[in-house]
Design an enzyme around this catalytic site. Structure first.
Site, PDB file in Angstrom:
ATOM      1  N   HIS A 163     -16.894  -4.919   4.085  1.00 18.55           N
ATOM      2  CA  HIS A 163     -15.917  -4.816   2.996  1.00 18.55           C
ATOM      3  C   HIS A 163     -15.998  -5.971   2.013  1.00 18.55           C
ATOM      4  O   HIS A 163     -15.070  -6.220   1.267  1.00 18.55           O
ATOM      5  CB  HIS A 163     -14.500  -4.667   3.566  1.00 18.55           C
TER       6      HIS A 163
ATOM      7  N   GLU B  89      -5.116   9.205   7.003  1.00 15.05           N
ATOM      8  CA  GLU B  89      -5.668   9.827   5.800  1.00 15.05           C
ATOM      9  C   GLU B  89      -6.792  10.775   6.221  1.00 15.05           C
ATOM     10  O   GLU B  89      -7.446  10.550   7.253  1.00 15.05           O
ATOM     11  CB  GLU B  89      -6.249   8.770   4.847  1.00 15.05           C
TER      12      GLU B  89
ATOM     13  N   LYS C 128       0.810  -1.225   0.000  1.00 15.26           N
ATOM     14  CA  LYS C 128       0.000   0.000   0.000  1.00 15.26           C
ATOM     15  C   LYS C 128       0.830   1.255   0.000  1.00 15.26           C
ATOM     16  O   LYS C 128       0.493   2.241  -0.654  1.00 15.26           O
ATOM     17  CB  LYS C 128      -0.919  -0.020   1.236  1.00 15.26           C
TER      18      LYS C 128
ATOM     19  N   ARG D 271      -5.675  -8.274 -11.022  1.00 16.96           N
ATOM     20  CA  ARG D 271      -6.297  -9.569 -11.360  1.00 16.96           C
ATOM     21  C   ARG D 271      -7.652  -9.312 -12.025  1.00 16.96           C
ATOM     22  O   ARG D 271      -8.117  -8.172 -12.062  1.00 16.96           O
ATOM     23  CB  ARG D 271      -6.518 -10.381 -10.088  1.00 16.96           C
TER      24      ARG D 271
END
Ligand code: MV4
Length: 500
Positions: free
Chosen positions: A234, A199, A116, A291
């Site tokens: 999620h 963030e 990340k 992917r």
């Protein structure tokens, strides 16, 4: 061009990939664990090889066993599907080292996008908008200063992983210390690494993702967006294309950024850029999936592109068949993920033998499934057993068609998420399209029947009228003639989405 493809996966996606290979005249090889001895992908493949006992870490995740089968049977290409080893750069590298074509991106691109912090740095360097935030690996006192600089509310995120684990919202300085402690503890437990970063919190965002295709000759195009905000813990449950929140101008901007991001990492093959879209129409890079994605069919239905066949062609060294200006979008597609879970009992996974199966069909209906009557759904793997995808000329027609298809769908012997999707398709809030990623957690409890006084027919009629009116209004503004045209042209946007 390779001649024999080993599909290193199971379930509906293995069947999906098999079909594309067989339509391209390629030989197909299935691999299976003991739990999948009688699975559909084993039945459909030209050859099938056992790779181990049911646990994924002893079968579908065993790079050595899969490579050994490929060498033994002479497979000269491997398609990883999604999940399992599909984003494992060691697997892609092992295929490359053995001279087996990996049908996906180069290992280097996986590595760049897999971490990340590296991904964020790479995107900033490429001029891709990222959420304002801090570097990773800061001490608590440094984080306090960073939070002041960024401005509350902020979001604490775990550097070592995603999926919401280790995430904490902090709305004021007095909450920071306890939230940091909780986030670090959760990150350590989940990933063995308590490194966190900050963030700026994007309030009530949508999850919008852009499909890209890149060949080995430097050509990169995008295939438009997918709306994936309906998620539970999620996990995506419903996806659609296009998004009511994206109009033609925003689509062009997001697509251009997605193509630039793919080029920045030397991407090849099919990939997806995930973005957060805020309520003001600003978008920010979230991550890149290196992917094929579960929800690829909604893009296929509105563009007519067979993404899996394009993956095969790209892996074989072919040039993309389209330039960006050749990509046309038509109509609206919605996908419902059918899982072996009980939505009334907190989506508890429920396996078992499928005693009856009646799959929907008819105009604009597509079922991608790995099940059949008599098949035993085991809980060793992800509970998703099928995907129901519909296409309509408008979003309202797609919703009506999804409702009709869900009503036809019969899966006996196990509990499934079908009742959840039926309720969602009846939800006036879903029909308005004004949801965001908080929708399920905040406002939609499966047992909650909205506005019971409103007749279902009235709700549907209102959706149809609202949608056509919004389209006509948008069209009027541009052409002064009420022509009901493609929803892709006019992007209803939130300001246009009608109210009953
Ligand atoms: C965010 C956010 C708001 N602001 N980042 C969730 C898991 C990971 N993919 C990133 N996620 C989010 N990051 C900032 N700065 C809200 C979420 C989020 C979310 C994002 C996409 C899809 C579903 C979500 C559900 C909850 C929170």
């Amino acid at each position: 061009m390779f001649k024999k493809v080993l599909i290193a996966n199971r379930g509906e996606i293995a069947v999906r990939i098999l079909r594309a290979c067989q339509e391209r005249g390629l030989r197909t090889v299935a691999v299976y664990s003991d739990a999948d001895r009688n699975a559909l992908h084993v039945r459909y493949a030209d050859e099938a090889y056992r790779i181990g006992p049911p646990p994924a870490r002893e079968s579908y995740l065993r790079i050595d066993k899969i490579i050994e089968v490929a060498k033994r049977c002479g497979a000269d290409a491997i398609h990883p599907g999604y999940g399992f080893l599909s984003e494992n750069d060691d697997f892609a590298q092992a295929c490359q080292d053995e001279g087996i074509t990996f049908i996906g991106p180069p290992p280097e691109a996986m590595r760049l996008m897999g971490d990340k912090v590296t991904a964020r740095r790479t995107m900033i360097a490429a001029g891709v908008p990222v959420v304002p935030g801090s570097m990773a690996g800061l001490r608590d006192d440094e984080i306090r200063a960073e939070a002041e600089r960024i401005g509350y509310p902020v979001l604490i995120k775990a550097s070592a992983g995603g999926g919401g684990k280790g995430m904490r919202i902090v709305r004021s300085p007095d909450q920071l210390e306890s939230a940091l402690g909780a986030a670090r503890r959760e990150a350590l437990a989940a990933f063995g690494d308590d490194t966190v970063y900050l963030e700026k919190l994007i309030e009530r965002p949508r999850h919008i993702e852009i499909q890209v295709l890149a060949d080995r000759h430097g050509n990169v195009i995008h295939l438009g967006e997918r709306e994936c905000s309906i998620q539970r813990r999620h996990q995506k449950l419903i996806e659609e294309s296009p998004s009511v929140a994206v109009d033609e101008a925003l689509r062009a901007r997001m697509g251009e950024v997605a193509v630039r991001a793919a080029q920045a990492v030397g991407y090849v093959n099919a990939g997806t850029l995930e973005f957060l879209l805020d309520q003001q129409g600003n978008f920010y890079f979230l991550e890149m999936n290196t992917r094929l994605q579960v929800e690829h069919p909604v893009t296929e239905m509105v563009t007519g592109v067979d993404i899996v066949k394009e993956m095969l062609a790209i892996a074989a060294g072919r040039r993309l068949r389209w330039k960006q200006e050749d990509i046309r979008h038509k109509g609206w597609a919605i996908e419902c993920r059918i899982t072996a879970e009980d939505p009334i009992n907190n989506f508890m996974p429920c396996g078992g033998v499928i005693t009856t199966l009646q799959e929907p069909t008819g105009p604009g209906v597509r079922v991608e499934s790995g099940i059949y009557e008599g098949f035993e759904v085991s809980l060793y793997y992800d509970p998703m057993i099928a995907k129901l995808i519909v296409w309509g000329e408008s979003r309202a027609e797609a919703i009506l068609r999804m409702r009709r298809a869900l009503n036809e769908y019969r899966i006996g012997g196990i509990k499934t998420s079908i009742p959840f999707h039926q309720q969602m398709m009846n939800s006036t809030q879903f029909m308005w399209g004004t949801f965001d990623t908080n929708f399920l957690e905040d406002r939609f409890a499966v047992t909650y029947i909205e506005r019971p006084e409103m007749e279902l027919g009235a709700a549907i009629a209102a959706a149809l009228v609202t949608h056509e009116r919004a389209q006509a209004a948008a069209t009027m503004h541009q052409d002064e003639q009420p022509v009901v045209g493609s929803p892709w042209k006019r992007g209803l946007g939130w300001k246009h989405v009608g109210r009953f």
